[in-house]
Design an enzyme around this catalytic site. Structure first.
Site, short mmCIF file in Angstrom:
data_model
loop_
_atom_site.label_atom_id
_atom_site.label_comp_id
_atom_site.label_asym_id
_atom_site.label_seq_id
_atom_site.Cartn_x
_atom_site.Cartn_y
_atom_site.Cartn_z
N GLY A 156 0.81 -1.20 0.00
CA GLY A 156 0.00 0.00 0.00
C GLY A 156 0.85 1.25 0.00
O GLY A 156 0.57 2.21 -0.73
N TYR A 157 1.89 1.26 0.81
CA TYR A 157 2.79 2.41 0.89
C TYR A 157 3.48 2.64 -0.45
O TYR A 157 3.55 3.76 -0.95
CB TYR A 157 3.82 2.17 1.99
CG TYR A 157 4.77 3.32 2.22
CD1 TYR A 157 4.40 4.40 3.01
CD2 TYR A 157 6.04 3.32 1.66
CE1 TYR A 157 5.28 5.45 3.24
CE2 TYR A 157 6.93 4.38 1.86
CZ TYR A 157 6.53 5.44 2.65
OH TYR A 157 7.39 6.48 2.87
#
Length: 252
Positions: A156-157
């Site tokens: 996600g990051y």
């Protein structure tokens, strides 16, 4: 040195309470800017960022906002536009979740993307609209080495920071001719709370240090010069750049 003088300007820094955001806010204040600091847990008074800004002889305004809350971000944007002309917006607030991709829950993904990408677009859109109307402004995103690379256990990051690199270029393409500079800094491995797990892992920390030509972890203050440059008149012909501040990591 007037190229780097920010006297009389107002700079908004999200994620200003600690780490990189604190260093950015302090550097901008030392260059002459008054600071509006934003963080979900920012103290109304007496914070470290307020202390450093006032020590530089500049004014400080503290605002609280949860960047994961879309309504709160829109409210923040309205508050900021009501403070008068904002000259510099530093989109630094962010979060990270370390989970293998096969275990990365939808809720985790949504939270990281909301904080790291969507909130930053909303703030840039709302404040950028005013900058375009005035014909002047600076927007600075905090990207990442994972704007260029894939990382491990942070899908996600990585997705959010890769998107920030693209958003930086997209906004620059639209607004450069209107007097608004949109750029990003990409910190390398900086010793902050977000990287504590990596630094506490002796094997991982060793492998990281072996890859950094400068031979050390970065410090938040290492971002000061790049931030002031991108906020100042010195960068008036710099558009759509993602500037690594990484001790040479990407060059390796």
């Amino acid at each position: 040195m007037r190229l780097f003088d920010l006297t009389g300007r107002i700079a908004v820094v999200t994620g200003a309470r600690r780490g990189i955001g604190l260093a950015m806010a302090s550097a901008l204040a030392q260059a002459g800017a008054d600071i509006v600091g934003v963080s979900a847990q920012l103290e109304e008074s007496g914070s470290e960022v307020e202390r450093q800004v006032r020590a530089a002889g500049r004014q400080f305004t503290a605002l609280r906002a949860d960047l994961a809350d879309r309504v709160a971000v829109r409210d923040l944007a309205r508050t900021l536009t009501g403070l008068g002309p904002i000259d510099v917006l530093v989109n630094n607030g962010g979060t990270i979740a370390r989970t293998p991709a096969a275990e990365h829950a939808d809720e985790t993904w949504d939270h990281v993307l909301e904080v790291n990408l969507t909130s930053q677009f909303v703030l840039s859109r709302e404040l950028g609209r005013q900058m375009v109307a005035r014909g002047h402004g600076k927007i600075i995103f905090t990207a990442s080495l994972l704007s260029f690379q894939g990382g491990i256990n942070v899908p996600g990051y990585t997705a959010s920071k890769s998107a920030i690199a693209g958003l930086t270029k997209a906004l620059a393409n639209e607004w450069a001719a209107r007097g608004v500079n949109v750029n990003a800094v990409a910190p390398g491995y900086i010793a902050t709370d977000n990287t504590r797990a990596l630094r506490d892992d002796q094997d991982r920390s060793r492998s990281i240090l072996e890859r950094i030509p400068a031979g050390r972890w970065g410090r938040p203050d290492d971002l000061a010069g790049a931030t002031v440059f991108l906020a100042s008149n010195a960068s008036d012909y710099v558009n759509g750049v993602v500037l690594p501040v990484d001790g040479g990591w990407l060059g390796r």
